[in-house]
Design a protein around this motif. Structure first.
Motif, PDB file in Angstrom:
ATOM      1  N   GLY A 207      -0.304   7.162  -5.912  1.00 59.31           N
ATOM      2  CA  GLY A 207      -1.120   7.792  -5.111  1.00 59.31           C
ATOM      3  C   GLY A 207      -1.936   8.902  -5.758  1.00 59.31           C
ATOM      4  O   GLY A 207      -3.323   8.925  -5.290  1.00 59.31           O
TER       5      GLY A 207
ATOM      6  N   HIS B   7      -3.651   2.996  -4.576  1.00 60.39           N
ATOM      7  CA  HIS B   7      -3.544   2.389  -3.092  1.00 60.39           C
ATOM      8  C   HIS B   7      -4.869   2.372  -2.624  1.00 60.39           C
ATOM      9  O   HIS B   7      -5.228   1.557  -1.685  1.00 60.39           O
ATOM     10  CB  HIS B   7      -2.602   3.150  -2.206  1.00 60.39           C
ATOM     11  CG  HIS B   7      -3.033   4.469  -1.700  1.00 60.39           C
ATOM     12  ND1 HIS B   7      -3.087   5.617  -2.933  1.00 60.39           N
ATOM     13  CD2 HIS B   7      -3.322   5.315  -0.746  1.00 60.39           C
ATOM     14  CE1 HIS B   7      -3.519   6.675  -2.432  1.00 60.39           C
ATOM     15  NE2 HIS B   7      -3.534   6.649  -1.143  1.00 60.39           N
TER      16      HIS B   7
ATOM     17  N   LEU C 207       2.392   1.975  -3.220  1.00 61.00           N
ATOM     18  CA  LEU C 207       1.365   2.243  -4.143  1.00 61.00           C
ATOM     19  C   LEU C 207       1.053   3.755  -4.049  1.00 61.00           C
ATOM     20  O   LEU C 207       0.886   4.402  -4.970  1.00 61.00           O
ATOM     21  CB  LEU C 207       0.022   1.378  -4.179  1.00 61.00           C
ATOM     22  CG  LEU C 207       0.332   0.029  -4.894  1.00 61.00           C
ATOM     23  CD1 LEU C 207      -1.028  -0.999  -4.368  1.00 61.00           C
ATOM     24  CD2 LEU C 207       0.465  -0.215  -6.396  1.00 61.00           C
ATOM     25  N   ALA C 208       1.113   4.187  -2.769  1.00 62.44           N
ATOM     26  CA  ALA C 208       0.474   5.695  -2.352  1.00 62.44           C
ATOM     27  C   ALA C 208       1.736   6.321  -2.927  1.00 62.44           C
ATOM     28  O   ALA C 208       1.470   7.537  -3.356  1.00 62.44           O
ATOM     29  CB  ALA C 208       0.194   5.514  -0.785  1.00 62.44           C
TER      30      ALA C 208
ATOM     31  N   THR D  77       0.809  -1.111  -0.049  1.00 58.32           N
ATOM     32  CA  THR D  77      -0.028  -0.007   0.007  1.00 58.32           C
ATOM     33  C   THR D  77       0.950   1.409   0.002  1.00 58.32           C
ATOM     34  O   THR D  77       0.371   2.339  -0.694  1.00 58.32           O
ATOM     35  CB  THR D  77      -0.919  -0.056   1.163  1.00 58.32           C
ATOM     36  OG1 THR D  77      -1.358  -1.377   1.372  1.00 58.32           O
ATOM     37  CG2 THR D  77      -1.997   0.993   1.045  1.00 58.32           C
TER      38      THR D  77
ATOM     39  N   TYR E 247      -6.620  -0.525  -4.033  1.00 59.04           N
ATOM     40  CA  TYR E 247      -5.872  -1.515  -3.598  1.00 59.04           C
ATOM     41  C   TYR E 247      -6.402  -2.080  -2.286  1.00 59.04           C
ATOM     42  O   TYR E 247      -6.798  -3.202  -1.741  1.00 59.04           O
ATOM     43  CB  TYR E 247      -4.375  -1.517  -3.389  1.00 59.04           C
ATOM     44  CG  TYR E 247      -3.769  -2.669  -2.372  1.00 59.04           C
ATOM     45  CD1 TYR E 247      -3.516  -3.950  -2.809  1.00 59.04           C
ATOM     46  CD2 TYR E 247      -3.275  -2.439  -1.151  1.00 59.04           C
ATOM     47  CE1 TYR E 247      -2.970  -5.001  -2.094  1.00 59.04           C
ATOM     48  CE2 TYR E 247      -2.618  -3.665  -0.437  1.00 59.04           C
ATOM     49  CZ  TYR E 247      -2.565  -4.838  -0.855  1.00 59.04           C
ATOM     50  OH  TYR E 247      -1.973  -5.554  -0.037  1.00 59.04           O
ATOM     51  N   GLU E 248      -6.809  -1.009  -1.416  1.00 62.34           N
ATOM     52  CA  GLU E 248      -7.617  -1.483  -0.277  1.00 62.34           C
ATOM     53  C   GLU E 248      -9.356  -1.554  -0.434  1.00 62.34           C
ATOM     54  O   GLU E 248     -10.150  -1.614   0.306  1.00 62.34           O
ATOM     55  CB  GLU E 248      -7.582  -0.164   0.615  1.00 62.34           C
ATOM     56  CG  GLU E 248      -6.149  -0.145   1.407  1.00 62.34           C
ATOM     57  CD  GLU E 248      -5.946   0.968   2.313  1.00 62.34           C
ATOM     58  OE1 GLU E 248      -6.614   2.074   2.111  1.00 62.34           O
ATOM     59  OE2 GLU E 248      -5.343   0.700   3.470  1.00 62.34           O
TER      60      GLU E 248
END
Ligand code: ZN
Length: 120
Positions: free
Chosen positions: A73, A78, A68-69, A65, A81-82
């Protein structure tokens, strides 16, 4: 005595029978299956699940995460992803709230354990 149905001929047979007395088919051991169900680990519920009916999402991996952020981002990757799809779209449109959202997310993520769960 309790009975179960033979899968082969559908006649009623004793629960503890291993061979159907009607058709002679071998019966799967039902008690084994039942034991497996009982042994299934019961996870403690988070207060957010109990109070607000939030669903536990995850596991998410902190470093995934985080990377990705940092790199994606501004596209909200991200958040996707969540599995926060609307938030991801919002990040995509606003460029991660002009980067402020991303910075806050990174600070937040650093405080999380390596494997974390979300509730929403
Ligand atoms: Zn049978």
């Amino acid at each position: 005595m309790s009975t179960k149905l033979c899968k082969n001929c559908a006649s009623k047979i004793p629960v503890d029978a291993h061979i159907c007395p009607t058709c002679g088919a071998k019966i799967e051991d039902v008690s084994e299956v039942v034991e497996e169900v009982i042994q299934e680990e019961e996870q403690p519920k988070d207060f957010r699940e109990v109070l607000f009916g939030f669903k536990k999402r995850g596991p998410f991996y902190k470093w995934v995460t985080l990377l990705l952020a940092i790199f994606l981002g501004w596209l909200g990757i991200h958040k996707f992803y969540e599995r926060k799809f609307y938030m991801g779209l919002l990040y995509m449109v606003t460029g991660g709230f002009c980067g402020i959202g991303i910075i806050l997310d990174i600070i937040n993520l650093l405080a999380k354990p390596t494997v974390y769960y979300n509730y929403y």
